[in-house]
Design a protein around this motif. Structure first.
Motif, short mmCIF file in Angstrom:
data_model
loop_
_atom_site.label_atom_id
_atom_site.label_comp_id
_atom_site.label_asym_id
_atom_site.label_seq_id
_atom_site.Cartn_x
_atom_site.Cartn_y
_atom_site.Cartn_z
N ALA A 34 -1.28 5.69 -14.07
CA ALA A 34 -1.97 5.00 -12.99
C ALA A 34 -1.07 3.89 -12.49
O ALA A 34 -0.12 3.49 -13.17
CB ALA A 34 -3.32 4.44 -13.46
N GLY A 35 -1.37 3.38 -11.31
CA GLY A 35 -0.57 2.29 -10.79
C GLY A 35 -0.94 1.93 -9.37
O GLY A 35 -1.94 2.40 -8.82
N VAL A 36 -0.11 1.10 -8.79
CA VAL A 36 -0.30 0.67 -7.41
C VAL A 36 1.04 0.65 -6.72
O VAL A 36 2.07 0.35 -7.34
CB VAL A 36 -0.97 -0.73 -7.37
N GLY A 37 1.06 1.02 -5.43
CA GLY A 37 2.32 1.05 -4.71
C GLY A 37 2.10 1.02 -3.22
O GLY A 37 0.98 1.19 -2.73
N ILE A 38 3.19 0.80 -2.51
CA ILE A 38 3.13 0.78 -1.05
C ILE A 38 4.43 1.38 -0.52
O ILE A 38 5.49 1.26 -1.15
CB ILE A 38 2.94 -0.67 -0.53
N SER A 39 4.33 2.07 0.62
CA SER A 39 5.51 2.68 1.22
C SER A 39 5.82 2.01 2.55
O SER A 39 4.98 1.31 3.14
CB SER A 39 5.30 4.18 1.43
N GLY A 40 7.02 2.23 3.05
CA GLY A 40 7.47 1.52 4.23
C GLY A 40 6.73 1.86 5.50
O GLY A 40 6.22 0.98 6.19
#
Length: 403
Positions: A34-40
């Motif tokens: 699991a985790g959290v992320g963001i893309s450009g």
């Protein structure tokens, strides 16, 4: 009423007696990420062809397997073990996820009984029946399962025959376009030279269509052969070389990176396929470990162009101490005539990830592991993998664990 009560009491007494002879406690095992992320350009985190370019910093879901097992009987050398597992998959982008949408699900993955000691001359042989993960072979760094016939079935495994171990299983395979029976025979533990062993196997998938499935379609049975050579004690690690050959549905799966089940598509096109896999993990120094995979696969047809793919992934890791690591992962693939909704397409792409990680130990396999990562993803052929863009980057934090 008294007869019912007496019967219930007798059954309860028998259960209590059996439990007293079994091991104490319940085994709790499983897996999660699991985790959290963001893309450009796309906002939310992205995932791109992880089986082909590697999974590190390239997963955007929440996934978990929760397993409970217990030895419920152990007497006179005979042991009965009950195992179970639920798996959950979710988008992971919101707090309350009900697991009833198209992308969110919960599944019964294992529910089986395994019995040892029923063959007096072979105490390690196991008789089993139910639903289970069956002797799965995978490459962790790309989450690629290349030999996996898991499902509902029955069999005997680890039967001593000659110098090695024989396993025979019958598994149902009903999640493709047609029902089937997958007969799985494996022979492992063939010692060759120092620290080297060979495992060979054959899978025969017998199509078993319903009357509705069979209308107007000639489904073909499929055969897959596998040979896996393992070299241990190699630079502080191991290396595996795998050769596989398949016909019909299994032949289609070679270049499609299938695992050896869900095969029975309409395969009357003379399909044949093979693949060569090399993967492993080595530790050239005490502070440095490297995981890698190389895959080449091809599926050929009578009436269309061959489907071919090659890919390479490498994951070097430097250990700063017993808990902190810096990890890189690079992957690249090229694919010709991949099946599409209409016709075939060519694909190619790559990925580069750098991560700082903290884990429960220094090993390549130490988990749980917390990672802060940055990834760059590239679509080299169609310029459509990321909306109207041919590249993307993402940053995030992820945790992975197994126990």
């Amino acid at each position: 009423m008294s007869k019912i009560c007496l019967t219930a009491a007798a059954v309860s007494a028998a259960l209590v007696s059996a439990s007293a002879m079994a091991s104490d406690g319940v085994d709790f095992h499983g897996y999660m990420r699991a985790g959290v992320g963001i893309s450009g350009d796309n906002g939310a985190n992205v995932s791109y062809e992880k089986n082909k370019v590697g999974r590190l910093g390239n997963e955007n879901d929440v996934y978990g397997e929760i397993g409970l097992g217990k030895e419920v009987y152990n007497q006179d050398g005979a042991s009965f073990y009950v195992d179970s597992m639920l798996a959950v998959s979710a988008n992971g982008s919101s707090d309350w996820e009900t697991l009833d949408g198209k992308e969110d699900s919960i599944a019964l993955r294992q529910f089986n009984v395994q019995a040892k000691g029923l063959i007096a001359s072979d105490s390690e042989a196991v008789l089993w029946a139910g639903k289970r993960y069956y002797q799965r072979h995978d490459i962790h760094i790309s989450d690629f399962y290349y030999w996996d016939t898991s499902g509902a079935g029955a069999g005997i495994e680890n039967l001593s025959v000659g110098p090695g171990k024989l396993s025979v299983a019958w598994l149902r395979d009903d999640d493709g376009k047609v029902n089937g029976n997958n007969f799985d025979v494996r022979y492992s533990g063939i010692n060759l030279w120092s620290d080297a062993s060979l495992e060979v196997g054959i899978n025969y998938n017998k199509a078993n269509p319903t009357d509705t499935q069979e209308k107007g379609v000639d489904f073909k049975d499929s055969v897959m052969g596998t040979a896996e050579l393992t070299q241990g004690n190699l630079l502080g690690g191991f290396n595996k070389t795998v050769l596989q050959y398949g016909t019909n549905g299994f032949g289609q799966q070679m270049a499609a990176l299938g695992a050896g089940h869900y095969t029975n598509t309409k395969s009357d096109d003379g399909v044949k396929g093979y693949r060569i896999i090399n993967w492993g993990v080595v530790a050239p120094t005490e502070s440095f470990e490297i995981g890698h995979q190389l895959v080449y696969a091809a599926s050929s047809y009578d009436s269309q162009d061959d489907h071919k793919i090659w890919n390479a992934v490498v994951r070097p890791m430097y250990k700063w101490d017993n808990h902190m690591k810096t990890i890189f992962e690079a992957g690249i693939f090229d694919e010709k005539n991949a099946p599409a909704d209409t016709g075939t397409v060519d694909k190619a792409g790559s990925k580069l990830t750098v991560a700082q990680a903290w884990s429960a130990g220094s090993s390549f396999w130490a988990r749980p592991e917390l990672r802060v990562y940055a990834s760059y993803l590239k679509d080299s052929k169609n310029d459509k993998a990321f909306g109207d863009k041919d590249s993307e980057y993402s940053v995030g934090v992820q945790v992975e664990a197994w126990w």
